[in-house]
Design an enzyme around this catalytic site. Structure first.
Site, PDB file in Angstrom:
ATOM      1  N   GLY B  41       6.481 -24.631   7.763  1.00  0.00           N
ATOM      2  CA  GLY B  41       6.900 -25.029   6.424  1.00  0.00           C
ATOM      3  C   GLY B  41       6.251 -26.300   5.920  1.00  0.00           C
ATOM      4  O   GLY B  41       6.330 -26.606   4.736  1.00  0.00           O
ATOM      5  N   CYS B 250      13.203   4.442  -9.164  1.00  0.00           N
ATOM      6  CA  CYS B 250      11.776   4.650  -9.440  1.00  0.00           C
ATOM      7  C   CYS B 250      11.557   6.036 -10.040  1.00  0.00           C
ATOM      8  O   CYS B 250      12.010   7.040  -9.490  1.00  0.00           O
ATOM      9  CB  CYS B 250      10.954   4.497  -8.163  1.00  0.00           C
ATOM     10  N   CYS B 253       9.186   8.068  -7.272  1.00  0.00           N
ATOM     11  CA  CYS B 253       9.617   8.428  -5.918  1.00  0.00           C
ATOM     12  C   CYS B 253      11.141   8.402  -5.776  1.00  0.00           C
ATOM     13  O   CYS B 253      11.675   8.795  -4.746  1.00  0.00           O
ATOM     14  CB  CYS B 253       8.980   7.512  -4.870  1.00  0.00           C
ATOM     15  N   CYS B 275       8.059   1.816  -8.764  1.00  0.00           N
ATOM     16  CA  CYS B 275       7.905   0.865  -7.667  1.00  0.00           C
ATOM     17  C   CYS B 275       6.706  -0.054  -7.921  1.00  0.00           C
ATOM     18  O   CYS B 275       5.643   0.408  -8.326  1.00  0.00           O
ATOM     19  CB  CYS B 275       7.627   1.590  -6.348  1.00  0.00           C
ATOM     20  N   CYS B 281       5.489   3.614  -2.538  1.00  0.00           N
ATOM     21  CA  CYS B 281       5.870   4.648  -3.491  1.00  0.00           C
ATOM     22  C   CYS B 281       5.134   5.963  -3.175  1.00  0.00           C
ATOM     23  O   CYS B 281       5.746   7.021  -3.102  1.00  0.00           O
ATOM     24  CB  CYS B 281       5.545   4.176  -4.903  1.00  0.00           C
TER      25      CYS B 281
END
Lengths: 204, 285, 372
Positions: B41, B250, B253, B275, B281
């Site tokens: 980090g 979606c 899909c 998506c 997808c």
């Protein structure tokens, strides 16, 4: 400069690709502290330092990274080899070193090396410590980033005193030195973020 | 002594080094990456180079990828979750040319995934490396523009300014209004920008088995999250972190679990949701 | 059924073809040569070399041609090439006292050792469009006096400094200065780093900042001690030889600014310095750089530092046009995922507001009924 290219053992056969392949192993080791990775197949080096140490330094050291060698390694064939193949400047003051190579039995391994500052903890040294074995020592538990829960560490040749200093180094986080243990062609990394229990949980 | 930065002879296309960068630059970036992994980090300054793509277009991610990638890798590049957006195509083509690397659109097959603004829907696995393109690496930058100040705040773990900012958002809007680039706490020590991914993707960063590397080229910073590392999205007990959700699914899909892009499909403003992750997808259709 | 947009690869290929076509323009006209750009657009070449940090007229000309005259794009092209080049070492510092000047003027003194040399300058041209240039024609060569290469040309500043009237050149930190193109900028920066940044900095940005100091935003009372433009030798010291050898001669423009004096109980008042240096002939940039260099020394000289040009972090972080151009233009890239996130949040916030309004209306209705 003493020594010529003809009297030195070779460096990387294929610099770009050897360095890339070895770096990924080292990155794997840093990302999974305690994991033993092989740096086999790279340069043999001068013999006085292990093949893993040689490979590690050829991969990461250059003229921008001052190197400190413990007395046992501070020999002409090592210096010439690293100067020639990596261009690494050698320093006698521990505080100036980016990398250092030590033996497992050297006293006060952390003493005097840069640990970074609170604002720039990255300005710290990485200590490469040569040990007799990476997996035949007493088993200690370690925890921290890169480890799923806890991992077993079985580096040989280091006493409780070493691990107490290691704990003190970890307590400096985010400052602290990063540790790399080498033996033969194998390497294991212990970044400062990792806590290691001082007493072994079992011996072999 | 030979010049260690002399380009090696195995150069793709003859005029440039393997993976574009010279060996000395790669070593410098590799050292920065290891520091980044050692201090999760924390933003490690590195000597970022001019790249043949403009700053702000992924040069940090490209430098990180160039420093790690090899001929054994399989590279996937996505932008907005999609493999076929122009910038993703451009970066993928760059590496296919200069690093002779195999490319894929399949998340599972990739060893290195460079991304802008998304984390793939397919869970990542150990051994994979996710490289993020980061425009502004400093999570506190919009609260404190001075680098000298923010560096001190990180050093002291003095993150009150961020807490206040999130709390003000709650006081004003009744909830935390931050929707992307949502700040996270890494391993309980550093507040980190996850790059401008939607907060929907934040939970995927937490304890991921994959290695996350973040590259900011213009700002010259590299940071990292090692595998299995706790990544907590900042929140309050009475206002816990939550992700976006859609009432739609979606249109291609049928997924109800993925991040959806909204499209306007006619002049009357009719909406369609699909998506954002094109590989995910296609795999479900 | 809806089909997602595809074809990035083909679209990019066509775009590249189109830009190559536009670059060439009307095929009935002769194509520009690099020599023409170098010799007839020499000041553009100078700017690209300066901000591109690479002294190579031919490469700069190529970059200008490739960028169709967009100098910031050309600077970017040259930088991206430069960064891949191997380093053999660092040259010795340039000795500009050894310059063979084409032009050299001081505004602080009426005359100076070595003389005032006006040289080629637009300063005294009347800005009237010269329609005779619209047609190609033979142009007479200008008469020039033979250059005196034996003479060194002392800096005006050094003459003042001998008397103690001008501060000595500010001390540089021990050892070699960091290289901005190899190491990241860390703040606060020392002067060598600042000067590197300014030398690479965008001329327009520095011009505006320098101008702002003249208008009172951090004024430092500048006098042009000296501006010189000409050829200087570049020397390199190979370690194995042990002595320096001359490897090239380059053109540079140097500006020594003599600024507002400072002094204290211990130090008698003396003038201070600002410095600007560019490749080629670029006086506007050199002067602006010297003004901003001096402004950035405010803290060191114990002046108040509350104007933009005196703000080291602000100036150094925003001076680079390759960085700025990239990031400003990256807004063209798709951001629809982030925008979608924002849409979701804004809709949720609007729903919250609507729900509160509804509740309030219902409560009012209930209260109203209760009151009846």
């Amino acid at each position: 400069m003493s020594g010529t290219s003809s009297s030195l053992s070779p460096g990387f056969a294929d610099p770009a690709h050897d360095a890339q392949r070895l770096f990924r192993r080292v990155l794997d080791a840093f990302s999974h502290p305690g994991r033993i990775v092989s740096l086999a197949g790279a340069a043999v080096g001068p013999g006085t330092i292990s093949r893993a140490t040689t490979a590690y330094l050829l991969t990461l050291a250059d003229r921008d990274t001052p190197l400190w060698l413990a007395p046992a390694f501070d020999r002409p064939e090592v210096r010439d080899y690293l100067r020639f193949h990596a261009g690494t400047p050698m320093v006698v003051s521990r505080s100036e070193a980016t990398f250092a190579v030590l033996r497992h039995e050297d006293a006060d391994p952390f003493e005097g090396f840069a640990v970074g500052t609170d604002t720039y903890p990255d300005r710290s040294a990485t200590l490469v410590i040569e040990v007799p074995s990476l997996d035949e020592g007493p088993i200690r538990l370690c925890r921290g980033p890169g480890i799923d829960g806890e991992a077993h560490l079985a580096v040989a040749g280091l006493d409780d005193g070493f691990w107490r200093q290691c704990a003190a180094n970890h307590a400096l986080f985010p400052c602290g030195a990063d540790l790399v243990f080498t033996s033969g062609s194998s390497l294991l990394a212990l970044p400062r973020s990792i806590s290691v229990e001082v007493s072994p949980c079992m011996s072999r | 002594m030979p010049d260690t930065s002399t380009p090696d002879t195995t150069i793709a296309e003859g005029a440039y080094n393997y993976a574009y960068l010279d060996e000395q630059t790669k070593r410098m970036i590799r050292r920065a990456i290891l520091k980044a992994v050692a201090v999760p980090g924390y933003q490690v300054p590195f000597g970022g180079r001019e790249m043949p793509l403009p700053y702000g277009w992924g040069t940090g991610g490209i430098q990180v990828t160039a420093a790690i990638i090899g001929r054994d890798d399989t590279l996937k590049v996505i932008d907005q979750g999609a493999d076929d957006t122009t910038n993703a195509v451009s970066i993928r083509r760059f590496f296919a040319r200069v690093a002779e690397v195999a490319t894929t659109t399949c998340t599972e097959d990739a060893t290195v995934i460079q991304t802008r603004h998304r984390v793939p829907e397919t869970p990542l696995k150990e051994g994979q490396i996710l490289v993020f393109q980061v425009p502004i690496p400093e999570p506190l930058r919009m609260l404190e523009p001075r680098e000298t100040e923010t560096r001190t705040l990180h050093a002291l773990s003095e993150y009150g300014v961020m807490q206040v900012s999130l709390y003000e958002s709650i006081a004003r809007h009744g909830r935390i209004s931050k929707s992307y680039n949502y700040p996270v706490m890494v391993n309980g020590r550093y507040i980190m920008s996850p790059s401008p991914i939607p907060k929907f993707d934040n939970p995927k960063l937490d304890r991921s088995p994959a290695l996350q590397l973040y590259g900011a080229g213009r700002e010259k910073r590299i940071y990292a999250v090692p595998p299995h590392t706790p990544v907590k999205s900042l929140d309050f007990d009475d206002h816990p972190f939550e992700v976006e959700h859609w009432s739609e699914c979606c249109a291609l899909c049928g997924s109800k679990e993925s991040f959806l892009d909204e499209m306007i499909v006619d002049d009357a403003g009719k909406r369609l949701f699909v998506c954002s992750d094109t590989d995910y997808c296609e795999g479900r259709r | 059924m809806y089909v997602a947009v595809k074809g990035g690869e083909t679209a990019i290929a066509h775009s590249l073809d189109l830009i190559a076509d536009r670059r060439r323009g009307d095929r009935g006209l002769a194509e520009l040569t690099l020599e023409q750009i170098d010799h007839q657009l020499g000041l553009a070449v100078d700017r690209v070399m300066t901000e591109g940090s690479c002294y190579d007229r031919r490469l700069a000309a190529l970059a200008i041609k490739q960028a169709r005259g967009d100098l910031i794009e050309a600077i970017f092209l040259l930088r991206a090439y430069r960064t891949t080049l191997p380093r053999f070492g660092d040259s010795q510092p340039l000795d500009t006292a050894k310059m063979v000047p084409e032009r050299r003027i001081s505004a602080a003194f009426k005359d100076v050792p070595g003389g005032q040399v006006l040289g080629p300058t637009y300063d005294y041209t009347h800005r009237l469009l010269d329609f005779s240039l619209a047609i190609a024609a033979d142009r007479p060569e200008a008469p020039t006096a033979p250059a005196d290469t034996a003479r060194t040309l002392p800096h005006v500043g050094d003459i003042l400094a001998r008397e103690g009237l001008l501060e000595p050149p500010p001390a540089t930190p021990d050892g070699r200065p960091d290289d901005l193109t190899r190491q990241p900028l860390s703040l606060p920066a020392d002067r060598p780093l600042r000067l590197q940044n300014l030398a690479r900095g965008d001329e327009g940005f520095l011009l505006a900042l320098g101008y702002s100091t003249q208008r009172g935003y951090g004024n430092n009372h500048p006098f042009v001690g000296e501006i010189r433009y000409g050829h200087v030798p570049v020397a390199f010291l190979p370690e194995e030889l042990g002595f320096a050898i001359e490897i090239a001669e380059i053109d540079v423009t140097e500006c020594d600014m003599v600024n507002q004096f400072a002094g204290s109980q211990d130090v008698p008042p003396q003038f201070t310095r600002g410095y600007g240096l560019t490749f080629g002939h670029a006086e506007r940039k050199a002067i602006a750089m010297a003004l901003v260099d001096r402004a950035l020394r405010a803290r060191e000289l114990a002046e108040s530092a509350d104007s933009p040009a005196q703000d080291e972090e602000f100036v150094l972080a925003h001076s680079d046009n390759v960085e700025a151009s990239g990031f400003v233009q990256h807004l063209k890239l798709p951001h629809y995922v982030d925008f979608q996130s924002e849409l979701v949040v804004v809709r949720a916030l609007r729903a919250d507001v609507e729900a509160r309004r509804q509740r309030a209306a219902e409560e009012r209705a209930v209260l109203g009924q209760a009151a009846e």
